[in-house]
Design an enzyme around this catalytic site. Structure first.
Site, short mmCIF file in Angstrom:
data_model
loop_
_atom_site.label_atom_id
_atom_site.label_comp_id
_atom_site.label_asym_id
_atom_site.label_seq_id
_atom_site.Cartn_x
_atom_site.Cartn_y
_atom_site.Cartn_z
CE1 TYR A 144 1.20 4.58 -5.65
CE2 TYR A 144 -0.70 4.35 -4.26
CZ TYR A 144 0.05 5.15 -5.46
OH TYR A 144 -0.50 6.25 -5.98
CG ASP A 239 0.93 4.43 3.81
OD1 ASP A 239 -0.17 4.77 4.11
OD2 ASP A 239 1.32 4.87 2.63
CE LYS A 267 -6.54 3.56 0.07
NZ LYS A 267 -7.17 3.64 -1.56
N1 PLP Z 1 -0.67 4.85 1.01
C1 PLP Z 1 -1.33 3.59 0.93
C2 PLP Z 1 -1.05 2.37 1.68
C3 PLP Z 1 -2.22 3.74 -0.27
O1 PLP Z 1 -2.84 2.53 -0.37
C4 PLP Z 1 -2.70 4.67 -0.97
C5 PLP Z 1 -3.53 4.65 -2.07
O2 PLP Z 1 -4.00 3.73 -2.44
C6 PLP Z 1 -1.97 6.04 -0.52
C7 PLP Z 1 -0.99 5.88 0.36
C8 PLP Z 1 -2.13 7.19 -1.46
O3 PLP Z 1 -3.32 7.85 -1.04
P1 PLP Z 1 -4.35 8.51 -2.28
O4 PLP Z 1 -4.74 7.67 -3.22
O5 PLP Z 1 -5.30 9.22 -1.28
O6 PLP Z 1 -3.34 9.65 -2.54
#
Ligand code: PLP
Length: 430
Positions: A144, A239, A267
């Site tokens: 994700y 990511d 985060k």
């Molecule tokens: N990338 C990863 C690995 C994530 O776990 C998340 C959210 O949980 C995101 C991107 C997206 O971040 P946001 O919820 O701050 O938009």
């Protein structure tokens, strides 16, 4: 345990917010029941609207590695807020945070601060497509990366929990530019590069998957992604929205010694405030405006209060270097859970990296989305609710990571273990 106030608030919220929440997994749809409305958090605890104190293993989905609102963060936020909330002009604080990030992630030679992980990933993909003059993006099933149009294809926890792995509203023509491969399946990656290596702009990967529950990369997986992307002039994007400053100060790329072309952070980098970052090689990032033709901007990007929270978090992490202690504590805790499950005759698997872990009701190794989906979600839901009744707050989905913070002491974890033991003995056998 009464939850009248949460029930009432949830009922009213459904007349205001879609499904009563502002982000789908919060709705408890994956586990059933009423979401607890949270009134405050402190250290390893949150309190719900009915006054119950819960040991929190969700930690704002991994953002609060130092526990809820440590004094150093409260002070930094208050101090900065007094000087004004947002200017739409550069500040010295942004520079300080950027330098801290750059030191921890030398691969981010140039970066941008943004407001959410989604925004970071969305921007990184745009830059990757521009810099390579190619359109195809490769991702892995169960990964994700935020609700980015191109990537809401087999997108892990939230989407999976709601049984809608593909979102409506995404043009087919865009989804067609995304290739989805099984995580940890190098042969599939090699085959794809053989077929269409010259069209691939970038491979985006969670270097340690955490959105189908925690799944480690197999030995050599990240290294070969690096080699294949390089050989085909495609970009490798890590990511690290979850893993950055979580598995160690410099993220998974430090742990595995694999350098991506671009990195996305979120985060922890904002200490629980809306802040994220993306960056990478200088020649790639210089495609971004005002130096280059890729447009990306934000009124609240680098917001001073969020940035102050980020600085306080990163400087504390740097000074305390809690990673070995976090790892040791989490390894002990998850080992005890496994022991308790054995004694109760429950088949579980715990995947853990550092202080992030997932308990799967599964009797086989969990290495990719297919094996994740063999887990028993009914048992997880029963486990979740039984623990909630006993004052333990796990992520409300069978496919999410749980987190330990620096404030989860052994005494607190022992209390959680005692509740977990009681819960295992009451669950039907798996
Ligand atoms: N990338 C990863 C690995 C994530 O776990 C998340 C959210 O949980 C995101 C991107 C997206 O971040 P946001 O919820 O701050 O938009």
């Amino acid at each position: 345990m009464t939850q009248k106030k949460s029930e009432l608030l949830f009922k009213k919220s459904q007349d205001v917010f879609v499904g009563g929440v502002n982000s789908p997994v919060r709705s408890f749809k994956g586990v059933g029941g009423t979401p607890r409305f949270i009134t405050r958090g402190q250290g390893p605890y949150v309190w719900d609207a009915d006054g119950h104190r819960l040991i929190d293993f969700c930690g704002s989905w991994g953002a609060s590695v130092l526990g809820h609102i440590p004094n150093v963060l409260a002070a930094a936020i208050a101090r900065t807020a007094k000087r004004g909330l947002s200017f739409g002009a550069p500040t010295e604080l942004e520079l300080e945070l950027g330098q801290l990030i750059q030191k921890a992630f030398p691969s981010m030679a140039r970066m941008r601060l943004v407001s959410s992980g989604t925004e970071a990933v969305m921007s990184a993909l745009r830059v990757a497509r521009a810099a390579t003059q190619r359109e195809v993006i490769v991702k892995f099933s169960g990964g994700y990366h935020g609700h980015v149009d191109s990537l809401l294809v087999k997108a892990g926890s939230g989407a999976m929990t709601l049984s809608s792995p593909d979102s409506a509203g995404i043009p087919a023509s865009l989804a067609q530019k995304t290739r989805v491969l099984p995580y940890n399946d190098l042969e599939a990656v090699r085959e794809l590069f053989r077929r269409e290596g010259q069209s691939i702009a970038a491979v985006i990967v969670e270097p340690i998957a955490a959105n189908m529950g925690v799944v480690s990369p197999k030995e050599g997986f990240l290294e070969e992604l690096r080699a294949l992307t390089t050989a085909n002039n495609a970009l490798l994007i890590f990511d690290e929205v979850i893993t950055g400053f979580r598995v160690t100060y410099g993220g998974a790329q430090t742990v595995f010694k694999v350098t991506p072309d671009m990195t996305c952070l979120g985060k922890i980098v904002g200490g629980g405030m809306p802040l994220a970052a993306y960056g990478g090689r200088r020649d790639i990032m210089e495609w971004v405006a005002p130096l280059g033709p890729v447009y990306q901007a934000g009124t609240l990007a680098g917001n001073p209060v969020a940035v102050a929270a980020g600085i306080a978090t990163l400087t504390t992490l740097k000074a305390r270097s809690p990673y070995k202690a976090l790892e040791k504590m989490t390894a002990w805790f998850t080992g005890e859970i496994e022991e308790a499950a054995r004694e109760a005759g429950q088949s579980i698997r715990i995947n853990r990296v550092g202080s992030m872990w997932t308990l799967f009701f599964n009797n086989a190794p969990v290495v990719d989305l297919t094996s994740v989906q063999r887990s028993n979600t009914d048992l997880y839901a029963a486990f979740f609710h039984s623990l909630l009744e006993r004052g333990i707050y796990l992520p409300p989905s069978a496919f999410e990571a749980a987190f330990i913070t620096t404030t989860h002491t052994r005494a607190i974890l022992k209390r959680a273990l005692s509740a977990i033991q009681k819960t295992f003995s009451k669950l039907p056998g798996s």
